[in-house]
Each structure stands twice: as C-alpha cells, then as structure tokens.
Design a protein around this motif. Structure first.
Motif, short mmCIF file in Angstrom:
data_model
loop_
_atom_site.label_atom_id
_atom_site.label_comp_id
_atom_site.label_asym_id
_atom_site.label_seq_id
_atom_site.Cartn_x
_atom_site.Cartn_y
_atom_site.Cartn_z
N LEU A 110 0.83 -1.20 0.00
CA LEU A 110 0.00 0.00 0.00
C LEU A 110 0.87 1.26 0.00
N GLN A 111 1.93 1.25 0.79
CA GLN A 111 2.83 2.40 0.83
C GLN A 111 3.42 2.67 -0.55
N LEU A 112 3.89 1.64 -1.22
CA LEU A 112 4.46 1.81 -2.56
C LEU A 112 3.41 2.28 -3.56
N ALA A 113 2.21 1.72 -3.45
CA ALA A 113 1.14 2.09 -4.37
C ALA A 113 0.77 3.56 -4.20
N GLU A 114 0.51 3.97 -2.97
CA GLU A 114 -0.01 5.33 -2.76
C GLU A 114 1.07 6.40 -2.86
N GLN A 115 2.31 6.08 -2.55
CA GLN A 115 3.36 7.10 -2.58
C GLN A 115 4.12 7.15 -3.89
N VAL A 116 4.17 6.03 -4.61
CA VAL A 116 5.03 5.97 -5.79
C VAL A 116 4.27 5.66 -7.07
N TYR A 117 3.57 4.54 -7.11
CA TYR A 117 3.11 4.01 -8.38
C TYR A 117 1.73 4.45 -8.86
N CYS A 118 0.81 4.76 -7.96
CA CYS A 118 -0.55 5.09 -8.39
C CYS A 118 -0.66 6.58 -8.73
N SER A 119 -0.78 6.86 -10.00
CA SER A 119 -0.90 8.24 -10.46
C SER A 119 -2.16 8.91 -9.95
N ALA A 120 -3.26 8.16 -9.87
CA ALA A 120 -4.53 8.73 -9.40
C ALA A 120 -4.39 9.19 -7.95
N ALA A 121 -3.77 8.39 -7.10
CA ALA A 121 -3.59 8.78 -5.70
C ALA A 121 -2.69 10.00 -5.59
N ASN A 122 -1.62 10.01 -6.35
CA ASN A 122 -0.69 11.14 -6.29
C ASN A 122 -1.31 12.42 -6.82
N MET A 123 -2.24 12.32 -7.76
CA MET A 123 -2.92 13.50 -8.27
C MET A 123 -4.00 13.97 -7.29
N LEU A 124 -4.84 13.05 -6.81
CA LEU A 124 -5.93 13.43 -5.92
C LEU A 124 -5.45 13.94 -4.57
N ASN A 125 -4.30 13.44 -4.10
CA ASN A 125 -3.85 13.89 -2.78
C ASN A 125 -3.36 15.34 -2.80
N LYS A 126 -3.29 15.95 -3.96
CA LYS A 126 -2.96 17.38 -4.05
C LYS A 126 -4.18 18.24 -3.72
N VAL A 127 -5.38 17.63 -3.73
CA VAL A 127 -6.62 18.34 -3.48
C VAL A 127 -7.28 17.85 -2.19
N ALA A 128 -7.23 16.55 -1.93
CA ALA A 128 -7.96 15.95 -0.82
C ALA A 128 -7.01 15.21 0.12
N LYS A 129 -7.39 15.14 1.38
CA LYS A 129 -6.66 14.31 2.34
C LYS A 129 -7.16 12.89 2.16
N ILE A 130 -6.26 11.98 1.78
CA ILE A 130 -6.63 10.59 1.55
C ILE A 130 -6.10 9.75 2.71
N THR A 131 -7.00 8.97 3.31
CA THR A 131 -6.61 8.04 4.36
C THR A 131 -6.93 6.63 3.90
N TYR A 132 -6.23 5.66 4.50
CA TYR A 132 -6.35 4.28 4.07
C TYR A 132 -6.46 3.35 5.29
N ALA A 133 -7.11 2.22 5.07
CA ALA A 133 -7.15 1.15 6.06
C ALA A 133 -7.12 -0.18 5.31
N VAL A 134 -6.70 -1.20 6.02
CA VAL A 134 -6.64 -2.55 5.46
C VAL A 134 -7.44 -3.46 6.38
N ASP A 135 -8.31 -4.26 5.79
CA ASP A 135 -9.08 -5.25 6.54
C ASP A 135 -8.67 -6.62 6.01
N ILE A 136 -8.16 -7.46 6.90
CA ILE A 136 -7.76 -8.82 6.52
C ILE A 136 -8.62 -9.78 7.32
N ASN A 137 -9.50 -10.47 6.63
CA ASN A 137 -10.40 -11.45 7.25
C ASN A 137 -11.16 -10.87 8.44
N GLY A 138 -11.60 -9.62 8.32
CA GLY A 138 -12.41 -9.01 9.37
C GLY A 138 -11.67 -8.21 10.42
#
Length: 149
Positions: A110-138
C-alpha cells in the motif's frame, strides 16, 4: 499520451471510450436532468482511485508472492459545500480474504502504491486528504504512511 473520447448520448448522458474501446456511461443526477443511466463523474474519480491503487497493491503483492482469495476496495469521499465541489477527504479500505496474509507486506504494498506508483492517488492527494485502512479477514488495520525513502 493517454486519450479518451467522451460522447453525448442525449439529455445529460455521456459515454466515455478509451483507446481500446472500453466504454463507461456517465449521467447526471435527476436534479440536473439526468436519468440514472450511468455513473456520476465524481464517483468515477473515486472508482479510479480504488482501481489504480488496487491494481498496484495486487501487482506488488503478487511480486511478494502473497496470495489472497479476494480483494474488495471501498472508497468514500466527502466534498466541500461550495463550487467547485471538490473532494476534501477520501477514505479507502482494502478488504482482503485468504489464509496467512501478512499485514506488514500488505502495508508495504500500500505504501508503494499510494506514494510511488498510483498516479490517481498522487494526483488526488494534491486536493484531498486521503486516508487508508486494510481489513484482513475481518480485522482492520489503520494505515500510517511512512515517508518515502
């Protein structure tokens, strides 16, 4: 260069087509004359964020040889009251099912995706505060981003 075509289909309905021919219908809410014949464009932005980060997280976990049975991504966004009504906050939850899914590897992906590789996240985080959570089997884990090194 990316290129899409957006065509008016009458009333408030538009259809977006990408270079490979995939189509996405879009329509306005009834209050604006829409007839519920497609996704709202702002919701499509949330879907793009979920799809972009999901592709990257899945790809990174595959490289890490982490197996999972399912991944569903829920994205919610709060918009400001005044025009333009941009998103002020966005929250993304990645829901995994499967056996022996290591949370530390999911968080690294997730760290690599949101900070480096996902262009959509890197673009949207210039306008909005994006937070994340992970749910594994509940069990839910809040994501605390680390600075890229």
């Amino acid at each position: 260069m990316s290129k899409v075509q957006v065509s008016w289909e009458g009333n408030m309905k538009f259809v977006g087509t990408d270079e490979t021919g995939f189509k996405i219908p879009m329509d306005a809410a009834a209050i604006y004359g829409g007839q519920n014949q497609g996704v709202r464009p702002m919701e499509l932005m949330l879907m793009s964020l979920g799809g972009c980060t999901g592709i990257e997280v899945g790809h990174i976990l595959n490289k890490m040889r982490v197996k999972f049975d399912s991944l569903n991504i829920e994205v919610t966004g709060e918009r400001v009251n005044d025009h333009p009504k941009v998103f002020s906050t966005i929250h993304v939850i990645y829901r995994f099912t499967g056996e022996n899914i290591p949370v530390e590897k999911v968080m690294k992906a997730l760290q690599l995706a949101e900070q480096v590789y996902c262009s959509a996240a890197n673009m949207l985080n210039k306008v909005a505060k994006i937070t994340y959570a992970v749910d594994i089997n509940g069990t839910t884990y809040e994501y605390a981003p680390k600075l890229a090194s």
